[in-house]
Design an enzyme around this catalytic site. Structure first.
Site, PDB file in Angstrom:
ATOM      1  N   GLY A   1       0.798  -1.066  -0.485  1.00 41.79           N
ATOM      2  CA  GLY A   1       0.104  -0.090   0.183  1.00 41.79           C
ATOM      3  C   GLY A   1       1.288   1.252  -0.015  1.00 41.79           C
TER       4      GLY A   1
ATOM      5  N   LYS B  93      -0.864  -8.432 -20.098  1.00 38.27           N
ATOM      6  CA  LYS B  93      -0.715  -8.183 -20.913  1.00 38.27           C
ATOM      7  C   LYS B  93      -0.856 -10.020 -22.192  1.00 38.27           C
ATOM      8  CE  LYS B  93       0.024  -5.159 -23.395  1.00 38.27           C
ATOM      9  NZ  LYS B  93      -1.020  -4.325 -24.410  1.00 38.27           N
TER      10      LYS B  93
ATOM     11  N   GLU C  42       6.056 -10.786  -6.018  1.00 35.37           N
ATOM     12  CA  GLU C  42       5.158 -11.073  -6.877  1.00 35.37           C
ATOM     13  C   GLU C  42       5.290 -10.778  -8.272  1.00 35.37           C
ATOM     14  OE1 GLU C  42       4.935  -9.015  -4.142  1.00 35.37           O
ATOM     15  OE2 GLU C  42       3.460  -7.251  -4.852  1.00 35.37           O
TER      16      GLU C  42
ATOM     17  N   CYS D 238       5.000  -6.236   2.313  1.00 40.99           N
ATOM     18  CA  CYS D 238       5.088  -4.967   2.093  1.00 40.99           C
ATOM     19  C   CYS D 238       4.592  -4.059   3.173  1.00 40.99           C
ATOM     20  CB  CYS D 238       5.431  -4.156   0.718  1.00 40.99           C
ATOM     21  SG  CYS D 238       6.241  -2.459   0.657  1.00 40.99           S
ATOM     22  N   TYR D 239       3.651  -3.045   2.793  1.00 45.42           N
ATOM     23  CA  TYR D 239       2.683  -2.144   3.694  1.00 45.42           C
ATOM     24  C   TYR D 239       2.294  -3.673   4.540  1.00 45.42           C
ATOM     25  CZ  TYR D 239      -0.838   0.541   5.739  1.00 45.42           C
ATOM     26  OH  TYR D 239      -1.722   0.878   6.055  1.00 45.42           O
TER      27      TYR D 239
ATOM     28  N   HIS E  49       7.918  -7.751  -2.430  1.00 43.53           N
ATOM     29  CA  HIS E  49       7.694  -8.123  -3.683  1.00 43.53           C
ATOM     30  C   HIS E  49       7.759  -9.879  -3.973  1.00 43.53           C
ATOM     31  CE1 HIS E  49       5.467  -4.921  -3.372  1.00 43.53           C
ATOM     32  NE2 HIS E  49       6.351  -3.528  -2.896  1.00 43.53           N
TER      33      HIS E  49
ATOM     34  N   ASP F  30      -4.587  -5.884 -27.996  1.00 40.19           N
ATOM     35  CA  ASP F  30      -5.484  -5.654 -26.393  1.00 40.19           C
ATOM     36  C   ASP F  30      -7.465  -4.835 -27.318  1.00 40.19           C
ATOM     37  OD1 ASP F  30      -3.785  -5.953 -24.710  1.00 40.19           O
ATOM     38  OD2 ASP F  30      -3.749  -3.257 -23.771  1.00 40.19           O
TER      39      ASP F  30
END
Ligand code: XMP
Length: 510
Positions: free
Chosen positions: A55, A366, A170, A82-83, A168, A226
């Protein structure tokens, strides 16, 4: 509603990566949902595990997003990121403080090998992005990782199945991030797994049929991956009730307009109208230099052109857009901080006159969009085209957008793309393009002094476009491109290569 028993929940504290975490979890075979941080603890009780996102703020801010401490007493394993790690420490009686120096980017990190979370994870690079960190452990916790400026880069209380990491896991830049998430899912939470994304296309076509019914849909085809995939999904669902308007705003890459028209009209037999509106767009952009203003103007003009075409076509109820998840999160539609207003989200005027929007790709990244495109039978050449921003070259011509500067950029960009393709690297690079920087510099040509524009080359490696590394293009390739551009493109006297990753830079310059 009771929580599904074979799934994980991501509790969103306003970080940039909530959807990315969810997607990583789905890729690891566990169904995953996202809920806001204020969700009642009772609604989280049945999940196999909970992940707190990062966050933007400090846990000590008066408006800091914090969940109920009861979440930790549910008996459901929690991983704070993290946050989310700081929130866990704060809520359980630990302390959070600014680190000696903020850490942004790749950070060498050591792990406790005895931790379930870090099983088979050697000392390696993690991705950090923080000013604060846990400075004092809550009772029952021990430190499980450390980095140069962050002695508690991870903490854990295995008895209560509570884990937290300052970095992080991820994002791609954390070397063993996927292994850590897998450890959390399968070692700590003991998830059953086995979930597959399945055929998104099939399910989405069925959903679109239901959503749209016999209403008509107008789609703005930009020629990018897209909008092409979004249009194909809607085309499969409702056939000729879809009309695509391809607005050639004069800000496309060289020769792109003709290519797009040919592929969609010939190969897919879609209802497609090409509008040549270059004069209109460039007229509106005259004298405009501020990037967000450019986006706003282009977004609005797009809609005006749609409206004008729609009026000619009779009643059209819905507008289809190729919005993908990074557009949504980076435009601040969720709880994340606003970075850029991507025009297909941020710039929509309220009086567009459509009943609603159709956005089949809103939850996808994407690479997921490309997978769907292939499932739909879209030719590889189109599916693998690199992304191109809606406002086109306007955000790559820094400063005022004039027809001459657009043409200069188109020529330089075409050379860059041609040479990258020739080197065989075009699929390996996430996105690559040229930028007309507006910075003038002195050169020497023949025996005379020249004074022209500086052109920047940008190439990034990324799979999710939320984070990106600059590409280590071979020197020979850079040399060829530079040589050709200064020799073949009048007005460009200098070529530079952008060596900044995202964050802290963004991929586009504006
Ligand atoms: P940034 O520059 O935000 O770009 O790191 C991330 C991805 O988004 C594309 N991009 C845009 N796409 N409208 C779009 O449709 C926009 O205004 C816009 N700005 C950036 C960018 O090309 C990259 O793929």
């Amino acid at each position: 509603m009771p929580a599904p028993s074979h799934s994980l929940v991501v509790l969103d504290f306003g970080g940039q990566y909530a959807q990315l975490i969810a997607r990583r979890v789905r890729d690891l075979g566990v169904y995953c949902e996202i809920k806001p941080y204020w969700t009642e603890p009772g609604q989280l009780a049945g999940y196999e595990g909970i992940i707190f996102t990062g966050g933007p703020g400090s846990v000590y801010a008066s408006d800091a997003p914090l969940c109920s401490p009861e979440v930790f007493s549910l008996g459901v394993p929690v991983l704070g990121i993290c946050y989310g790690a700081q929130a866990m420490a704060h809520l359980l009686g630990g302390k959070v403080a600014p680190t000696a120096a903020p850490e942004f980017g790749k950070t060498q990190t050591r792990f406790e090998s005895s931790s379930l979370l870090f099983q088979d994870v050697p000392e390696s690079v993690t991705w950090m992005s923080h000013n604060d960190a846990v400075s004092q452990l809550p009772e029952g916790f021990s430190a499980a990782a450390s980095s140069g400026h962050c002695p508690i880069a991870a903490m854990e209380d295995p008895a209560r199945k509570l884990y937290a990491v300052q970095f992080h896991p991820e994002v791609n830049h954390t070397q063993f991030g996927n292994a850590m998430l897998k450890n959390f899912l399968y070692q700590v939470c003991q998830c059953q797994g086995g979930w597959e994304m399945g055929s998104f296309a099939k399910a989405e076509v069925a959903r679109l049929k239901e959503q749209i019914g016999d209403r008509k849909v107008l789609c703005g085809l930009s020629g990018g991956v897209d909008s092409s995939v979004a249009a194909m999904l809607v085309h499969k669902a409702i056939g000729k009730n879809l009309t695509c308007i391809f607005v050639d705003h004069g800000l496309l890459r060289k020769d792109e307009g003709d290519l797009v028209e040919q592929v969609f009209r010939k190969e897919f037999d879609m209802n497609i109208i090409r509008v040549n509106a270059a004069d209109r767009f460039l007229g509106k952009l005259q004298g405009v230099t501020e990037p967000e203003r450019k986006r706003k103007i282009i977004g609005e003009e797009f809609i005006r052109v749609f409206e004008a075409e729609a009026a000619k076509l009779g009643k059209i109820e819905l507008l289809c857009q190729g919005t993908i998840y990074p557009d949504v999160v980076e435009s601040g539609s969720g709880q994340a901080a606003v970075i850029k207003s991507h025009h297909n989200v941020g710039g929509l005027p309220e009086d567009m006159g459509f009943e609603g929007l159709v956005e089949p790709l809103r939850d996808l990244f994407k690479d997921e969009v490309r997978r769907v495109g292939l499932e739909l039978g879209i030719p590889e050449a189109l599916v693998w085209r690199q992304p191109f921003p809606g406002p086109g070259l306007a955000v790559r011509v820094l400063g005022e957008v004039t027809p001459e500067r657009v043409a200069t950029l188109q020529d330089a960009d075409a050379i860059f793309r041609e040479e990258v393709a020739r080197s065989g690297l075009d699929r390996e690079i996430g996105q690559y393009f040229a930028v007309l920087t507006g910075c003038k510099s002195v050169g020497v040509m023949g025996d005379g002094r020249s004074y022209g524009e500086t052109l920047a080359l940008r190439a990034v490696n990324t799979s999710d476009f939320m984070t990106a590394d600059w590409s280590y293009l071979p020197y020979e390739l850079l040399a060829t491109v530079s040589n050709r551009i200064v020799n073949e493109v009048p007005g460009v006297t200098r070529v530079v290569y952008d060596i900044t990753s995202k964050p802290p830079a963004t991929i586009e310059w504006e």
